[in-house]
Design a protein around this motif. Structure first.
Motif, PDB file in Angstrom:
ATOM      1  N   PRO A  89       0.716  -1.994  -0.164  1.00 39.99           N
ATOM      2  CA  PRO A  89      -0.177  -0.233   0.088  1.00 39.99           C
ATOM      3  C   PRO A  89       1.061   1.490  -0.355  1.00 39.99           C
ATOM      4  N   THR A  90       2.245   1.730   0.690  1.00 39.78           N
ATOM      5  CA  THR A  90       2.747   2.868   0.641  1.00 39.78           C
ATOM      6  C   THR A  90       3.553   2.525  -0.575  1.00 39.78           C
ATOM      7  N   ALA A  91       4.077   1.792  -1.080  1.00 35.84           N
ATOM      8  CA  ALA A  91       4.430   2.439  -2.643  1.00 35.84           C
ATOM      9  C   ALA A  91       3.321   1.942  -3.536  1.00 35.84           C
ATOM     10  N   ALA A  92       1.564   1.999  -3.734  1.00 32.39           N
ATOM     11  CA  ALA A  92       0.953   2.461  -4.063  1.00 32.39           C
ATOM     12  C   ALA A  92       1.526   3.955  -4.208  1.00 32.39           C
ATOM     13  N   LEU A  93       0.517   4.249  -2.710  1.00 29.48           N
ATOM     14  CA  LEU A  93       1.179   5.833  -2.322  1.00 29.48           C
ATOM     15  C   LEU A  93       2.230   6.272  -2.783  1.00 29.48           C
ATOM     16  N   ASP A  94       3.234   5.852  -2.932  1.00 30.94           N
ATOM     17  CA  ASP A  94       4.379   6.550  -3.315  1.00 30.94           C
ATOM     18  C   ASP A  94       5.089   6.796  -4.939  1.00 30.94           C
ATOM     19  N   ASP A  95       3.920   5.304  -5.956  1.00 32.10           N
ATOM     20  CA  ASP A  95       3.941   6.078  -6.863  1.00 32.10           C
ATOM     21  C   ASP A  95       3.214   7.010  -6.880  1.00 32.10           C
ATOM     22  N   ALA A  96       1.871   6.866  -6.762  1.00 34.20           N
ATOM     23  CA  ALA A  96       0.645   7.854  -7.237  1.00 34.20           C
ATOM     24  C   ALA A  96       1.217   9.095  -7.062  1.00 34.20           C
ATOM     25  N   ALA A  97       2.002   9.517  -5.632  1.00 32.01           N
ATOM     26  CA  ALA A  97       2.300  10.618  -5.619  1.00 32.01           C
ATOM     27  C   ALA A  97       3.473  11.034  -6.317  1.00 32.01           C
ATOM     28  N   ARG A  98       4.575   9.996  -7.264  1.00 29.71           N
ATOM     29  CA  ARG A  98       5.375  10.247  -7.912  1.00 29.71           C
ATOM     30  C   ARG A  98       4.308  10.953  -9.133  1.00 29.71           C
ATOM     31  N   GLN A  99       3.280   9.848  -9.714  1.00 23.21           N
ATOM     32  CA  GLN A  99       2.376  10.116 -11.113  1.00 23.21           C
ATOM     33  C   GLN A  99       1.878  11.476 -11.396  1.00 23.21           C
ATOM     34  N   ARG A 100       1.679  11.790 -10.264  1.00 25.96           N
ATOM     35  CA  ARG A 100       0.225  12.778 -10.350  1.00 25.96           C
ATOM     36  C   ARG A 100       1.075  13.600  -9.779  1.00 25.96           C
ATOM     37  N   HIS A 101       2.705  14.162  -9.058  1.00 27.60           N
ATOM     38  CA  HIS A 101       2.600  15.598  -8.357  1.00 27.60           C
ATOM     39  C   HIS A 101       2.412  15.405  -8.013  1.00 27.60           C
ATOM     40  N   PHE A 102       1.790  14.911  -6.380  1.00 30.08           N
ATOM     41  CA  PHE A 102       1.580  15.381  -5.140  1.00 30.08           C
ATOM     42  C   PHE A 102       2.138  15.277  -3.879  1.00 30.08           C
ATOM     43  N   GLY A 103       2.450  15.584  -2.933  1.00 30.51           N
ATOM     44  CA  GLY A 103       3.717  15.331  -1.595  1.00 30.51           C
ATOM     45  C   GLY A 103       3.032  14.490  -0.486  1.00 30.51           C
ATOM     46  N   TRP A 104       3.734  13.268  -0.209  1.00 41.42           N
ATOM     47  CA  TRP A 104       3.331  13.079   0.952  1.00 41.42           C
ATOM     48  C   TRP A 104       5.038  12.864   2.081  1.00 41.42           C
ATOM     49  N   ASP A 105       4.406  12.795   3.540  1.00 48.32           N
ATOM     50  CA  ASP A 105       6.101  12.730   4.014  1.00 48.32           C
ATOM     51  C   ASP A 105       5.741  11.439   5.549  1.00 48.32           C
ATOM     52  N   GLY A 106       6.564  10.807   5.941  1.00 45.82           N
ATOM     53  CA  GLY A 106       6.167   9.866   6.377  1.00 45.82           C
ATOM     54  C   GLY A 106       7.844   9.800   7.022  1.00 45.82           C
ATOM     55  N   THR A 107       7.610   9.571   8.693  1.00 48.47           N
ATOM     56  CA  THR A 107       8.693   8.725   9.491  1.00 48.47           C
ATOM     57  C   THR A 107       9.169   7.552   9.589  1.00 48.47           C
ATOM     58  N   TRP A 108      10.399   7.005   9.642  1.00 48.33           N
ATOM     59  CA  TRP A 108      10.719   6.107   9.425  1.00 48.33           C
ATOM     60  C   TRP A 108      10.438   5.354  11.086  1.00 48.33           C
ATOM     61  N   TYR A 109       9.993   4.270  10.760  1.00 48.65           N
ATOM     62  CA  TYR A 109      10.746   3.217  12.496  1.00 48.65           C
ATOM     63  C   TYR A 109      11.183   2.637  12.523  1.00 48.65           C
TER      64      TYR A 109
END
Length: 162
Positions: A89-109
């Motif tokens: 799911p997070t890879a899908a969010l990342d791909d959508a953000a890159r393909q549709r030019h919107f940002g997202w951020d997340g903390t790595w644990y």
């Protein structure tokens, strides 16, 4: 003569059966090696005031980079959840953000071997909400870099107040 022909036919059939049985694992192995083939999923990102994104995304597991969390694998092998890379799911969010030019951020644990999605399109959970991840209407039991998704899945990131 006839009994010899029948015996030869039986031996040939048995040998063919053994050969087909021995070949089966090779076919299964080839299928398992392609577990990270791209999948097409429907992704919805629901913020507190409505949809931030809704559309089809072609994705597979890959490294993800966020401003806060840095670069880490996000391919289902996180937390030893899957033996080989798979779409997540997070890879899908990342791909959508890159393909549709919107940002997202997340903390790595590191202790979870996963990202926490903190912000999508400048909408943050802050201290009052979090981004819930669900697949086909059910919250994922593991993180977004650990859960395997497949073609046709409905993936949702939903802003959820505490």
């Amino acid at each position: 003569m006839r009994s010899m022909l029948i015996r030869r036919t039986a031996v040939t059939a048995a040998a063919l059966g053994l050969a087909l049985t021995a070949a089966a694992p090779a076919v299964a192995h080839t299928t398992a090696a392609r577990t990270n083939a791209p999948v097409l999923v429907r992704l919805t990102v629901q913020g507190p005031d409505g949809n931030l994104f809704k559309g089809l995304v072609l994705t597979k597991g890959h490294e993800v980079t966020t401003a806060t969390g840095g670069t880490h694998k996000c391919d289902g092998t996180n937390g030893a959840q899957n033996p080989s890379p798979v779409p997540t799911p997070t890879a899908a969010l990342d791909d959508a953000a890159r393909q549709r030019h919107f940002g997202w951020d997340g903390t790595w644990y590191a202790s979870f071997d996963d990202f926490s999605v903190d912000t999508v399109k400048n909408v943050s959970g802050g201290g009052t909400a979090y981004w819930n991840i669900s697949v086909n209407g059910a919250s994922t039991p593991v993180g977004g870099c650990q859960f395997k998704i497949k073609t046709g899945d409905e993936v949702a990131f939903t802003w959820t107040s505490f």
